[in-house]
Design a protein around this motif. Structure first.
Motif, short mmCIF file in Angstrom:
data_model
loop_
_atom_site.label_atom_id
_atom_site.label_comp_id
_atom_site.label_asym_id
_atom_site.label_seq_id
_atom_site.Cartn_x
_atom_site.Cartn_y
_atom_site.Cartn_z
N GLY A 1 -48.88 -16.46 27.77
CA GLY A 1 -47.79 -17.02 26.99
C GLY A 1 -47.17 -16.05 26.00
N ASP A 2 -47.93 -15.06 25.54
CA ASP A 2 -47.41 -14.15 24.52
C ASP A 2 -46.89 -12.84 25.10
OD1 ASP A 2 -49.86 -13.34 25.39
OD2 ASP A 2 -50.56 -12.62 23.43
N VAL A 3 -46.70 -12.80 26.42
CA VAL A 3 -46.23 -11.58 27.07
C VAL A 3 -44.93 -11.90 27.81
CG1 VAL A 3 -46.71 -9.78 28.77
CG2 VAL A 3 -48.56 -10.67 27.32
N THR A 4 -43.92 -11.07 27.60
CA THR A 4 -42.64 -11.20 28.30
C THR A 4 -42.43 -9.97 29.17
OG1 THR A 4 -41.72 -12.48 26.46
CG2 THR A 4 -40.16 -11.52 28.04
N CYS A 5 -42.14 -10.20 30.44
CA CYS A 5 -41.95 -9.11 31.40
C CYS A 5 -40.48 -9.02 31.79
CB CYS A 5 -42.81 -9.33 32.64
SG CYS A 5 -44.58 -9.40 32.32
N ARG A 6 -39.95 -7.82 31.74
CA ARG A 6 -38.58 -7.58 32.14
C ARG A 6 -38.49 -6.26 32.91
NH1 ARG A 6 -35.00 -9.12 26.71
NH2 ARG A 6 -35.57 -11.35 26.65
N VAL A 7 -37.64 -6.27 33.90
CA VAL A 7 -37.40 -5.04 34.66
C VAL A 7 -36.30 -4.27 33.94
CG1 VAL A 7 -36.76 -4.05 36.88
CG2 VAL A 7 -38.06 -6.17 36.81
N THR A 8 -36.66 -3.13 33.38
CA THR A 8 -35.70 -2.34 32.62
C THR A 8 -35.04 -1.24 33.45
OG1 THR A 8 -37.55 -0.94 31.86
CG2 THR A 8 -36.87 -2.77 30.44
N GLU A 9 -35.60 -0.93 34.60
CA GLU A 9 -35.01 0.08 35.49
C GLU A 9 -35.26 -0.33 36.94
OE1 GLU A 9 -35.30 4.89 36.45
OE2 GLU A 9 -36.17 4.05 34.60
N PHE A 10 -34.18 -0.60 37.63
CA PHE A 10 -34.28 -1.08 39.01
C PHE A 10 -34.19 0.10 39.99
CE2 PHE A 10 -32.92 -4.84 36.76
CZ PHE A 10 -33.61 -5.87 37.40
N ALA A 11 -34.94 -0.03 41.05
CA ALA A 11 -34.84 0.96 42.14
C ALA A 11 -33.53 0.75 42.90
CB ALA A 11 -36.03 0.82 43.09
N SER A 12 -32.98 1.81 43.40
CA SER A 12 -31.74 1.72 44.16
C SER A 12 -32.02 1.08 45.52
CB SER A 12 -31.14 3.12 44.34
OG SER A 12 -29.97 3.05 45.15
N LEU A 13 -31.29 0.03 45.83
CA LEU A 13 -31.41 -0.66 47.11
C LEU A 13 -30.23 -0.35 48.01
CD1 LEU A 13 -32.63 -4.16 45.86
CD2 LEU A 13 -34.02 -2.24 46.64
N ARG A 14 -29.61 0.79 47.79
CA ARG A 14 -28.40 1.12 48.54
C ARG A 14 -28.67 1.22 50.04
NH1 ARG A 14 -25.43 6.21 46.25
NH2 ARG A 14 -25.52 4.78 44.44
N SER A 15 -29.75 1.91 50.40
CA SER A 15 -30.03 2.08 51.83
C SER A 15 -30.41 0.76 52.48
CB SER A 15 -31.16 3.10 52.03
OG SER A 15 -32.36 2.64 51.43
N LEU A 16 -31.08 -0.12 51.74
CA LEU A 16 -31.41 -1.44 52.30
C LEU A 16 -30.16 -2.28 52.48
CD1 LEU A 16 -34.70 -2.40 50.43
CD2 LEU A 16 -34.41 -1.35 52.68
N ASN A 17 -29.23 -2.18 51.54
CA ASN A 17 -27.97 -2.90 51.70
C ASN A 17 -27.19 -2.40 52.91
OD1 ASN A 17 -28.40 -4.48 49.39
ND2 ASN A 17 -27.50 -2.94 48.05
N VAL A 18 -27.24 -1.09 53.14
CA VAL A 18 -26.54 -0.53 54.29
C VAL A 18 -27.20 -0.96 55.58
CG1 VAL A 18 -25.96 1.64 55.44
CG2 VAL A 18 -25.63 1.42 52.98
N SER A 19 -28.52 -1.12 55.57
CA SER A 19 -29.23 -1.50 56.80
C SER A 19 -28.83 -2.88 57.29
CB SER A 19 -30.74 -1.45 56.56
OG SER A 19 -31.14 -2.47 55.66
N VAL A 20 -28.32 -3.74 56.40
CA VAL A 20 -27.89 -5.07 56.83
C VAL A 20 -26.71 -4.97 57.79
CG1 VAL A 20 -27.06 -7.31 56.00
CG2 VAL A 20 -28.76 -6.07 54.71
#
Length: 252
Positions: free
Chosen positions: A191-210
């Motif tokens: 309850g006293d811990v908050t998790c946030r993603v502060t730096e996302f990995a690039s998903l450019r190649s995965l988007n292109v694969s679609v």
């Protein structure tokens, strides 16, 4: 000498069709061979952009006592469930929501890459036949038919695998976001811990694969050109093109 010559002709008949390799690049100038070359390139592009992916998200932990910690969450193809020491030795927790390391994402990604590899190999074999054995391909009734059936089947597999991977990619994006990370990491459940993603990995190649749906269009178009080489197309248009003869009255 007459009977001996006859026996020699029976034992060694002249060959009417050569089945050896004959290099001929002219099929690449026609839609049948050119589209097959495009299929070979797009297959490499499809399974390479998905199968070779790896990325890392940076997660910040904001604790209730005022201290902050940073974790690195690495994920890669085929997005399976595995322990990660950077998660404070917390194992992948199975929840009602799918996470990036869930077997559902792994199966769709592996299916998509598997179809791409199969199409890559088949395109190579087909190009070899077109460029070296086109004289055998044209003279055979079963060669174009088998080629058409396999091309149509692979086009259908592109439809299924691309649809499955498009859904799997949405799962990966959700799981690597704030909500997915909070559901995956056990430390984030406190309850006293908050998790946030502060730096996302690039998903450019995965988007292109679609864009595997592009392979569907290419293979479906190639199926039409292969169908035109079969006897089914020749019989259909041969019967329609036959002119109807009209009886002309004889002159008196």
């Amino acid at each position: 000498k007459g009977p001996q010559l006859y026996l020699a002709q029976v034992r060694f008949p002249p060959r009417t069709m050569m089945t050896g390799f004959r290099l001929n690049l002219s099929p690449l100038k026609e839609p049948l061979g050119f589209v097959k070359l495009v299929e070979w390139l797009t297959a490499i592009f499809a399974f390479g952009s998905c199968g070779g992916y790896s990325g890392t998200n940076v997660i910040s932990l904001f604790c209730g006592n005022g201290t902050n910690e940073t974790l690195s969450a690495a994920f890669s193809y085929p997005f399976r469930c595995a322990p990660n020491r950077s998660f404070n030795r917390q194992h992948c927790i199975q929840t009602n929501k799918m996470d990036p390391q869930d077997h559902y994402s792994a199966s769709s990604a592996e299916f998509f890459v598997g179809v791409g590899v199969v199409c890559f190999l088949y395109s190579m074999v087909a190009l070899l036949v077109y460029l070296g054995y086109m004289h055998v391909y044209k003279d055979s009734d079963f060669g174009p038919i088998i080629d058409f059936l396999l091309t149509a089947a692979l086009a259908f597999l592109w439809l299924v695998s691309s649809s499955a991977w498009a859904r799997g990619l949405q799962t990966v994006k959700h799981a690597t976001g704030d909500a997915g990370i909070a559901a995956t990491l056990g430390v984030c459940a406190q309850g006293d811990v908050t998790c946030r993603v502060t730096e996302f990995a690039s998903l450019r190649s995965l988007n292109v694969s679609v864009f595997g749906f592009l392979n569907l269009c290419v293979w479906a178009g190639n199926a039409w050109f292969v169908y035109k080489e079969t006897r089914w197309h020749a019989q259909k248009h041969g019967g329609q093109a036959a002119p109807q003869r009209t009886q002309v009255p004889a002159a008196i």
